[in-house]
Design an enzyme around this catalytic site. Sequence first.
Site, PDB file in Angstrom:
ATOM      1  N   ASN A  60     -11.837  -4.849  -3.193  1.00  0.00           N
ATOM      2  CA  ASN A  60     -11.870  -5.704  -4.376  1.00  0.00           C
ATOM      3  C   ASN A  60     -11.092  -6.994  -4.112  1.00  0.00           C
ATOM      4  O   ASN A  60     -10.903  -7.377  -2.963  1.00  0.00           O
ATOM      5  CB  ASN A  60     -11.309  -4.933  -5.581  1.00  0.00           C
ATOM      6  CG  ASN A  60     -11.911  -3.546  -5.725  1.00  0.00           C
ATOM      7  OD1 ASN A  60     -11.260  -2.541  -5.458  1.00  0.00           O
ATOM      8  ND2 ASN A  60     -13.167  -3.483  -6.119  1.00  0.00           N
ATOM      9  N   ARG A  62      -6.231  -0.443   0.614  1.00  0.00           N
ATOM     10  CA  ARG A  62      -7.435   0.343   0.904  1.00  0.00           C
ATOM     11  C   ARG A  62      -8.297  -0.339   1.972  1.00  0.00           C
ATOM     12  O   ARG A  62      -8.921   0.338   2.797  1.00  0.00           O
ATOM     13  CB  ARG A  62      -8.237   0.561  -0.386  1.00  0.00           C
ATOM     14  CG  ARG A  62      -7.606   1.580  -1.317  1.00  0.00           C
ATOM     15  CD  ARG A  62      -8.431   1.815  -2.568  1.00  0.00           C
ATOM     16  NE  ARG A  62      -8.311   0.732  -3.542  1.00  0.00           N
ATOM     17  CZ  ARG A  62      -9.255  -0.144  -3.838  1.00  0.00           C
ATOM     18  NH1 ARG A  62     -10.444  -0.086  -3.234  1.00  0.00           N
ATOM     19  NH2 ARG A  62      -9.063  -1.092  -4.739  1.00  0.00           N
ATOM     20  N   MET A  88     -11.779   0.087  -9.460  1.00  0.00           N
ATOM     21  CA  MET A  88     -11.510  -0.184  -8.054  1.00  0.00           C
ATOM     22  C   MET A  88     -12.539   0.595  -7.242  1.00  0.00           C
ATOM     23  O   MET A  88     -12.943   1.683  -7.633  1.00  0.00           O
ATOM     24  CB  MET A  88     -10.108   0.267  -7.649  1.00  0.00           C
ATOM     25  CG  MET A  88      -8.980  -0.275  -8.488  1.00  0.00           C
ATOM     26  SD  MET A  88      -7.391   0.193  -7.806  1.00  0.00           S
ATOM     27  CE  MET A  88      -7.529   1.980  -7.800  1.00  0.00           C
ATOM     28  N   CYS A  89     -12.939   0.040  -6.114  1.00  0.00           N
ATOM     29  CA  CYS A  89     -13.908   0.726  -5.262  1.00  0.00           C
ATOM     30  C   CYS A  89     -13.650   0.360  -3.808  1.00  0.00           C
ATOM     31  O   CYS A  89     -13.047  -0.669  -3.505  1.00  0.00           O
ATOM     32  CB  CYS A  89     -15.346   0.318  -5.606  1.00  0.00           C
ATOM     33  SG  CYS A  89     -15.842   0.686  -7.298  1.00  0.00           S
ATOM     34  N   THR A  90     -14.139   1.205  -2.928  1.00  0.00           N
ATOM     35  CA  THR A  90     -14.072   0.953  -1.491  1.00  0.00           C
ATOM     36  C   THR A  90     -15.445   1.211  -0.892  1.00  0.00           C
ATOM     37  O   THR A  90     -16.110   2.184  -1.269  1.00  0.00           O
ATOM     38  CB  THR A  90     -13.041   1.885  -0.812  1.00  0.00           C
ATOM     39  OG1 THR A  90     -11.764   1.699  -1.439  1.00  0.00           O
ATOM     40  CG2 THR A  90     -12.928   1.584   0.676  1.00  0.00           C
TER      41      THR A  90
END
Length: 340
Positions: free
Chosen positions: A187, A240, A15-17
């Site tokens: 995502n 997020r 997961m990334c932001t």
Amino acid sequence: MYDNHQNNIEEAIIMCTSVTFLSTTGDHFLARTMDFAFELDGRPVVIPRHQTFTNDPEDSYTTTYSFVGAGRNFGHYILVDGVNEHGLSAAALYFSGEASYAPAPVDGKVNLAPHEVLNWLLGNNTDCADLGSKIDTLNIFNKSNRLLKLVVPLHWIIADKTGHTYVLEMQADGLHYLENPVGVMTNTPDFNWHLKNLHNYTNLQPGPHPDRQFDQMPVSAYGPGSGMLGTPGDYTSVSRFVRTAFIRQYTQAESTENTVNVLSHILNSVEIPKGVKLKDDGSSDYTQYRGYMSMADSTYYMQPYQDQTISRVRLTADLMNLKEPKEFPLHDQQQVVDLV
């Protein structure tokens, strides 16, 4: 709402932001968290001008411009985020359950595996408009990543120093190059879904909500911060996205030299400590590093989980004209690698 069945095994991997930000002095930045359970061991890497990368088994592509970002050498260097000599910046984020690629290379196209797209983006484009003019030449096809042993489902956020920001996604109906009006990406689901979902949060505000009257009883909030009541606080991509979009909107900008510090505080709201987001096998997704890209001076900043020290590499004429790529281990604080 988002169907939880799309949180398949791939979504459990990463997961990334990402978020863009503008300093008070008019300079644009792109920042991201890299959230992963598998140890990527990324480090700052400079890719000089005019490099040729060979795709297995026979395809190859050549870059024109130099860029710096986070990556590793897997026979050739693969980067997952960075900024080039013209100030174009980009980051690759997971897009499981949505990404759909061509089955094979296509004659006459620029044929790239998903994990190779970022190198091509930064190595061959000067700004978002330049990239937009080349989208039709691009063919992203199914090819496994050597490290992960799978076709990595990715989408990309791209920004330039004029302030333009776009998202690149390839789905079953083709390649989409979408303007990003909020400067945030996470995502799955697809980017347009996230934009529509923001309409569910028009109640959020930085100031307090007014007192209410329930029949004869006045009601007021317990302490400050009521304007953010309802902000989702979990680590799903949906939450997020909303949280980062709100915080980005109201965080006070500072001068260029202080903007990385501001971005660090913004990303604090989505950083994942080890142990709080577990996979089925018990391993922990966590924020392995944060990357910050200054588009005004083509500088890459990296902040690892184990050591919150922020280090930076600025593209210089000497680095841009090297014969081969150069990596900078985070413990090496020589030359252009220094503490901020």
